[in-house]
Design an enzyme around this catalytic site. Structure first.
Site, mmCIF file in Angstrom:
data_model
loop_
_atom_site.group_PDB
_atom_site.id
_atom_site.type_symbol
_atom_site.label_atom_id
_atom_site.label_comp_id
_atom_site.label_asym_id
_atom_site.label_seq_id
_atom_site.Cartn_x
_atom_site.Cartn_y
_atom_site.Cartn_z
ATOM 1 N N ARG A 53 11.517 -1.358 10.992
ATOM 2 C CA ARG A 53 10.400 -0.867 11.808
ATOM 3 C C ARG A 53 10.216 -1.778 13.017
ATOM 4 N NH1 ARG A 53 5.178 0.594 8.203
ATOM 5 N NH2 ARG A 53 4.197 -0.451 9.962
ATOM 6 N N ARG B 299 -0.207 -8.500 13.655
ATOM 7 C CA ARG B 299 -0.792 -7.504 12.733
ATOM 8 C C ARG B 299 -1.676 -8.207 11.707
ATOM 9 N NH1 ARG B 299 4.332 -4.705 10.538
ATOM 10 N NH2 ARG B 299 2.929 -3.384 9.331
ATOM 11 N N ARG C 94 -9.496 1.222 8.906
ATOM 12 C CA ARG C 94 -9.037 -0.133 9.191
ATOM 13 C C ARG C 94 -10.079 -0.932 9.965
ATOM 14 N NH1 ARG C 94 -3.111 0.916 8.967
ATOM 15 N NH2 ARG C 94 -1.983 -1.027 9.125
ATOM 16 N N ARG D 32 11.964 -6.228 5.185
ATOM 17 C CA ARG D 32 11.776 -4.817 4.829
ATOM 18 C C ARG D 32 12.741 -3.904 5.592
ATOM 19 N NH1 ARG D 32 5.870 -2.076 4.869
ATOM 20 N NH2 ARG D 32 5.940 -2.278 7.138
ATOM 21 N N LYS E 285 0.828 -1.215 0.000
ATOM 22 C CA LYS E 285 0.000 0.000 0.000
ATOM 23 C C LYS E 285 0.864 1.268 0.000
ATOM 24 C CE LYS E 285 -2.377 -0.795 3.809
ATOM 25 N NZ LYS E 285 -1.765 -2.048 4.288
#
Ligand code: AMP
Length: 218
Positions: free
Chosen positions: A159, A170, A88, A127, A13
């Protein structure tokens, strides 16, 4: 254009939003980025958000909707926006509809980017982020020098919520609270589906193409 980007964490996204924002000349609004900026700045909002984010849970709806409400008042949102990571939950979506309705506007399309959990876990655990906003991946999109951003030379970081256990939480949160939005926007006739496992340039092209067809129809 007023767009929402929907999809599990790590579906791409943020990457797509950045490109689309440039192409369509509309601001990219990421609630996750707003929370992270507040955490970095040590604000009361940051302190509150941190406990939820670090455990892979959602920040409460009222807090999140207020943030979006005040961001939408900014001048650059007049001609549209790309919402990345908001709404969300169903209550967030309902409050957002109401907010837009009060401004006599509405969402033009919801871009739903899909990817399986196994792909996401692999993606998020590799990532690497740069403070300038550029996103890398250790396997599929590594920087030229390990750990350093190609664009600005800053040191890349992981992160806090990209740790494997937090990623799994998540994903659980996504399936329980966010995935019902697929149905919500489908029923409104706004949903456009895209395969997030394709190369990102291909997905961008496909999104731009369907948005072009959409404006032709209007
Ligand atoms: P993201 O960068 O979009 O993956 O967001 C990172 C984290 O910020 C999420 O895992 C949530 O804890 C929080 N967050 C971002 N957007 C929302 C939202 N719309 N509602 C509640 N929490 C959010």
């Amino acid at each position: 254009m007023r767009l929402i980007l929907l999809g599990p964490p790590g579906a791409g996204k943020g990457t797509q939003a950045a490109v689309l924002s440039e192409e369509l000349k509309i601001p990219h609004i990421s609630t996750g980025d707003i929370f992270r900026a507040n955490i970095k700045g040590g604000t009361p909002l940051g302190l509150l958000a941190r406990s939820y984010i670090d455990s892979g849970k959602l920040v409460p709806d009222d807090v999140t909707v207020d943030i979006v409400g005040s961001r939408l008042k900014d001048d650059d949102c007049k001609n549209g926006f790309i919402m990345d990571g908001f709404p969300r939950t169903i209550p967030q979506a309902q409050l957002f509809d109401k907010m837009l309705d009060e401004r006599n506007t509405a969402i033009d399309a919801v871009i739903n980017i899909t990817a399986d959990d196994s792909v996401i876990i692999k993606r998020l655990s590799g990532r690497r982020m740069c403070p300038c906003g550029k996103i890398y991946h250790m396997e599929s999109n590594p920087p030229k020098t390990e750990g350093i951003c190609d664009v600005c030379g800053s040191r890349l970081y992981i992160r806090d919520d990209d740790k494997e256990e937090t990623i799994r939480e998540r994903l659980r949160t996504y399936h329980q609270q966010t995935s019902p939005l697929v149905d919500y926007y489908q029923k409104k006739g706004l949903l456009l589906d895209f395969d997030g496992t394709k190369p990102k340039e291909v997905t961008t092209r496909e999104i731009l193409e369907s948005l072009k067809n959409l404006t032709k129809r209007v």
